[in-house]
Scaffold this active site. Structure first.
Site, PDB file in Angstrom:
ATOM      1  N   HIS A  24      -1.421   3.458   4.210  1.00 48.63           N
ATOM      2  CA  HIS A  24      -1.775   2.725   2.983  1.00 48.63           C
ATOM      3  C   HIS A  24      -2.160   1.295   3.323  1.00 48.63           C
ATOM      4  O   HIS A  24      -1.685   0.736   4.307  1.00 48.63           O
ATOM      5  CB  HIS A  24      -0.598   2.716   1.997  1.00 48.63           C
ATOM      6  CG  HIS A  24       0.674   2.198   2.596  1.00 48.63           C
ATOM      7  ND1 HIS A  24       1.481   2.985   3.386  1.00 48.63           N
ATOM      8  CD2 HIS A  24       1.265   0.977   2.530  1.00 48.63           C
ATOM      9  CE1 HIS A  24       2.526   2.273   3.783  1.00 48.63           C
ATOM     10  NE2 HIS A  24       2.412   1.043   3.289  1.00 48.63           N
ATOM     11  N   HIS A  79      -2.194  -2.638   1.786  1.00 44.35           N
ATOM     12  CA  HIS A  79      -1.613  -3.533   0.789  1.00 44.35           C
ATOM     13  C   HIS A  79      -2.687  -4.534   0.358  1.00 44.35           C
ATOM     14  O   HIS A  79      -3.370  -5.120   1.212  1.00 44.35           O
ATOM     15  CB  HIS A  79      -0.483  -4.366   1.396  1.00 44.35           C
ATOM     16  CG  HIS A  79       0.694  -3.573   1.873  1.00 44.35           C
ATOM     17  ND1 HIS A  79       1.861  -3.495   1.168  1.00 44.35           N
ATOM     18  CD2 HIS A  79       0.893  -2.831   3.001  1.00 44.35           C
ATOM     19  CE1 HIS A  79       2.743  -2.754   1.827  1.00 44.35           C
ATOM     20  NE2 HIS A  79       2.178  -2.334   2.952  1.00 44.35           N
TER      21      HIS A  79
HETATM   22  P1  5GP Z   1       5.044  -0.443   4.415  1.00 45.99           P
HETATM   23  O1  5GP Z   1       6.160  -1.334   4.853  1.00 45.99           O
HETATM   24  O2  5GP Z   1       5.281   0.999   4.808  1.00 45.99           O
HETATM   25  O3  5GP Z   1       3.696  -0.954   4.839  1.00 45.99           O
HETATM   26  O4  5GP Z   1       5.016  -0.554   2.841  1.00 45.99           O
HETATM   27  C1  5GP Z   1       5.572   0.364   1.985  1.00 45.99           C
HETATM   28  C2  5GP Z   1       5.495  -0.240   0.601  1.00 45.99           C
HETATM   29  O5  5GP Z   1       5.735   0.766  -0.333  1.00 45.99           O
HETATM   30  C3  5GP Z   1       6.539  -1.344   0.365  1.00 45.99           C
HETATM   31  O6  5GP Z   1       5.877  -2.536  -0.003  1.00 45.99           O
HETATM   32  C4  5GP Z   1       7.413  -0.786  -0.742  1.00 45.99           C
HETATM   33  O7  5GP Z   1       7.819  -1.756  -1.662  1.00 45.99           O
HETATM   34  C5  5GP Z   1       6.508   0.257  -1.383  1.00 45.99           C
HETATM   35  N1  5GP Z   1       7.237   1.391  -1.930  1.00 45.99           N
HETATM   36  C6  5GP Z   1       8.203   2.114  -1.316  1.00 45.99           C
HETATM   37  N2  5GP Z   1       8.643   3.100  -2.121  1.00 45.99           N
HETATM   38  C7  5GP Z   1       7.921   2.985  -3.271  1.00 45.99           C
HETATM   39  C8  5GP Z   1       7.930   3.722  -4.493  1.00 45.99           C
HETATM   40  O8  5GP Z   1       8.676   4.678  -4.700  1.00 45.99           O
HETATM   41  N3  5GP Z   1       7.046   3.323  -5.456  1.00 45.99           N
HETATM   42  C9  5GP Z   1       6.204   2.282  -5.265  1.00 45.99           C
HETATM   43  N4  5GP Z   1       5.385   1.970  -6.271  1.00 45.99           N
HETATM   44  N5  5GP Z   1       6.174   1.571  -4.138  1.00 45.99           N
HETATM   45  C10 5GP Z   1       7.025   1.914  -3.140  1.00 45.99           C
END
Ligand code: 5GP
Ligand code: ZN
Length: 135
Positions: free
Chosen positions: A99, A101
């Protein structure tokens, strides 16, 4: 993929604040935003990170990211935005479904950027020479 939180969101099994969906991408508000308007751009087909994300889909990914970044910035009155992607645990990846951001930024918002380190020209040359041997 079973047990993947983003696959479950895409399937509608976990609620989310969706802002955009098409055949290949699903975009929603981050549940723990770094700033107001923090949005995630997620490919529907499960892949883990940028390395197994299909290159053919990257043009569309950039198009959607640009479109959403533009409207999010407008909606929240941001002064700029970061587009980020964490790849691997060491890089801060917590959800192992690829994903991007989109993180709106505001003048003097106090969010720190990555601190750069001072290095010598020799150190830069050494690592550059090593990297290019892998090309
Ligand atoms: P990563 O650290 O993997 O790049 O980012 C994962 C992101 O997903 C984090 O910013 C976290 O807040 C978001 N996230 C994790 N679980 C959920 C969820 O159940 N719903 C939503 N909307 N965001 C999530
Ligand atoms: Zn998944």
């Amino acid at each position: 993929m079973n047990g993947c939180v983003f696959c479950n969101i895409i399937k509608g099994e976990i609620p989310c604040k969706k802002i955009y969906e098409d055949n290949d991408f699903f975009c929603f508000m981050d549940i723990k935003p770094i700033s107001k308007g923090h949005v995630l751009v997620v490919p529907k087909k499960h892949c883990e990170n940028i390395l197994d994300f299909p290159t053919e889909a990257s043009k569309r990914l950039v198009e959607i990211t640009k479109k959403l970044a533009t409207i999010v910035v407008k909606a929240v009155g941001a002064d700029g935005f970061n587009v980020g992607m964490n790849n691997g645990k060491a890089a801060g990846q917590a959800v192992f479904h690829a994903h991007l951001h989109i993180i709106p930024r505001f003048d003097n918002d106090g969010l720190s950027s990555w601190p750069g380190k001072d290095v010598t020209e020799e150190e830069l040359n050494f690592i550059k020479d090593k990297i290019v041997t892998f090309l």
